[in-house]
Structure formats: structure tokens, C-alpha cells
Motif scaffolding. Sequence first.
Motif, PDB file in Angstrom:
ATOM      1  N   ILE A  99       0.837  -1.201   0.000  1.00  0.00           N
ATOM      2  CA  ILE A  99       0.000   0.000   0.000  1.00  0.00           C
ATOM      3  C   ILE A  99       0.875   1.255   0.000  1.00  0.00           C
ATOM      4  O   ILE A  99       0.600   2.214  -0.724  1.00  0.00           O
ATOM      5  CB  ILE A  99      -0.962  -0.013   1.200  1.00  0.00           C
ATOM      6  N   THR A 100       1.932   1.247   0.791  1.00  0.00           N
ATOM      7  CA  THR A 100       2.827   2.410   0.841  1.00  0.00           C
ATOM      8  C   THR A 100       3.445   2.674  -0.521  1.00  0.00           C
ATOM      9  O   THR A 100       3.475   3.823  -0.993  1.00  0.00           O
ATOM     10  CB  THR A 100       3.923   2.200   1.905  1.00  0.00           C
ATOM     11  N   SER A 114      -4.292   3.629   1.878  1.00  0.00           N
ATOM     12  CA  SER A 114      -4.959   2.527   2.571  1.00  0.00           C
ATOM     13  C   SER A 114      -6.473   2.594   2.385  1.00  0.00           C
ATOM     14  O   SER A 114      -7.131   1.578   2.138  1.00  0.00           O
ATOM     15  CB  SER A 114      -4.596   2.568   4.054  1.00  0.00           C
ATOM     16  N   ARG A 115      -7.038   3.796   2.481  1.00  0.00           N
ATOM     17  CA  ARG A 115      -8.489   3.951   2.284  1.00  0.00           C
ATOM     18  C   ARG A 115      -8.881   3.605   0.853  1.00  0.00           C
ATOM     19  O   ARG A 115      -9.913   2.963   0.616  1.00  0.00           O
ATOM     20  CB  ARG A 115      -8.929   5.373   2.635  1.00  0.00           C
ATOM     21  N   LEU A 116      -8.080   4.037  -0.112  1.00  0.00           N
ATOM     22  CA  LEU A 116      -8.382   3.727  -1.509  1.00  0.00           C
ATOM     23  C   LEU A 116      -8.336   2.226  -1.766  1.00  0.00           C
ATOM     24  O   LEU A 116      -9.225   1.666  -2.409  1.00  0.00           O
ATOM     25  CB  LEU A 116      -7.410   4.459  -2.440  1.00  0.00           C
ATOM     26  N   ARG A 127      -7.268  -7.437  -4.104  1.00  0.00           N
ATOM     27  CA  ARG A 127      -7.173  -8.282  -2.909  1.00  0.00           C
ATOM     28  C   ARG A 127      -5.784  -8.156  -2.313  1.00  0.00           C
ATOM     29  O   ARG A 127      -4.813  -7.850  -3.009  1.00  0.00           O
ATOM     30  CB  ARG A 127      -7.501  -9.734  -3.230  1.00  0.00           C
ATOM     31  N   ARG A 128      -5.734  -8.406  -1.024  1.00  0.00           N
ATOM     32  CA  ARG A 128      -4.455  -8.430  -0.308  1.00  0.00           C
ATOM     33  C   ARG A 128      -3.949  -9.862  -0.305  1.00  0.00           C
ATOM     34  O   ARG A 128      -4.716 -10.789  -0.058  1.00  0.00           O
ATOM     35  CB  ARG A 128      -4.663  -7.954   1.132  1.00  0.00           C
ATOM     36  N   ILE A 129      -2.654 -10.017  -0.571  1.00  0.00           N
ATOM     37  CA  ILE A 129      -2.038 -11.340  -0.542  1.00  0.00           C
ATOM     38  C   ILE A 129      -0.728 -11.237   0.239  1.00  0.00           C
ATOM     39  O   ILE A 129      -0.150 -10.158   0.328  1.00  0.00           O
ATOM     40  CB  ILE A 129      -1.776 -11.901  -1.962  1.00  0.00           C
ATOM     41  N   PRO A 130      -0.252 -12.350   0.812  1.00  0.00           N
ATOM     42  CA  PRO A 130       1.049 -12.296   1.497  1.00  0.00           C
ATOM     43  C   PRO A 130       2.163 -11.949   0.517  1.00  0.00           C
ATOM     44  O   PRO A 130       2.171 -12.414  -0.622  1.00  0.00           O
ATOM     45  CB  PRO A 130       1.232 -13.716   2.037  1.00  0.00           C
ATOM     46  N   VAL A 138       1.859  -7.583   3.496  1.00  0.00           N
ATOM     47  CA  VAL A 138       0.892  -7.919   2.450  1.00  0.00           C
ATOM     48  C   VAL A 138       1.126  -6.996   1.268  1.00  0.00           C
ATOM     49  O   VAL A 138       1.641  -5.889   1.406  1.00  0.00           O
ATOM     50  CB  VAL A 138      -0.578  -7.796   2.933  1.00  0.00           C
ATOM     51  N   VAL A 139       0.770  -7.485   0.111  1.00  0.00           N
ATOM     52  CA  VAL A 139       0.833  -6.709  -1.113  1.00  0.00           C
ATOM     53  C   VAL A 139      -0.541  -6.767  -1.772  1.00  0.00           C
ATOM     54  O   VAL A 139      -1.380  -7.593  -1.407  1.00  0.00           O
ATOM     55  CB  VAL A 139       1.942  -7.208  -2.066  1.00  0.00           C
TER      56      VAL A 139
END
Length: 189
Positions: A99-100, A114-116, A127-130, A138-139
Amino acid sequence: MSASRQAPDPEIAQIAAALDRIGMRRPPGSGSPGRRDGAPGHGPHGAGHGDPHGHGRGGRRHPHGLGDGAGEGGTGRRGAMGARRMLHAIVHTEQPRSITDLGHAIGVDQPRASRLVQSLADAGLVRRIPDPSDGRRVVIEATRAGRSRFEAHVEARAAEVAAAAEALTVAERAELARLLAKLADAWPA
């Protein structure tokens, strides 16, 4: 692109892609102090022009399918543009990013990024994945629905450009495509 639709001329596709590349970038620090994300009236597009393409006016649903911003990390044009920029960054990355990193790519701070991402995840577009290189992180990656939504945006943009480009000669379209691609390549990232 659906099989029933004809592929646009290469110049039209190049013009549309260059316009999107330019529109999806914000130079770092384009917001003013005290504003986390370059609220309307700040940044490269001047007062009240939160969306450089003029989309999403008056709270209407965005014609490219990314909404008016409600539920997408903000409200109105600013939220819709932020969501489009974030989805663009996610779809065009070679590998999933944090996210950063995505926030840096589109010129917003980590809380806004993060909100977006959360709003896009809530809509089923990402989706978030490891992180394969560091299991503690997470990426973010685009889902099939997210890629489809982005492709719909690309098709709609090409249709808009094709309609506007009818006012140009074939040579003018080729020159415009060449110059816009050059401008997009040089645009501050």
C-alpha cells in the motif's frame, strides 16, 4: 476488449493510453500543507478541477465504471479519481506492491492509499495477498473483476478519443499520438 468490438486504430489507442498515463500521475507533494492528498483547488489542475478529464461531475456515475467516489476512498470527483489512479497503478505493476509503494506511485500518503485500497477491496476489484519475499507484509493485486473494470475504462476512453479525433486528419492523429506519448514519457512520476 470484447470480441464483438472492433479494435481502435493504433493511433487512437496510443492517444488514449498517453492521456490515461498523464491523468493517472500526480507529482509527489502536489497537495498543499495541511491537505493529505491534494484536495480540489490544489495540484496541477487548479481550483475545483479534481478530475483532469472532467468526469464524474455532479455526483453522477462515472462513464468508465469506477463510480462517483462514494465507497471508493472519498466522495465526488476526488474520490473517483483517486480510485481510478489506484486501480491503474495496481493493474500496471509488474508484481504486487505494498500500500505504501502504491501510495507513492500515485502521489498520496499512506492513510489515503490505505483507504483507496480498502474501498477497491470492498468492491471486489483488488485483494491483499502475502508478500512472497516477506511473509510479514501484504501486497495488493487486482482481481479478475478489477482487471475487467480497468479494461472497460480503457475501452470507454478509446471510444471518447476516437469520437474527438474525427476532427483530425490521419496525419494529425499520428502526430498527436507521437507527441502525447513523448509527453507522457517525460511527465513527472
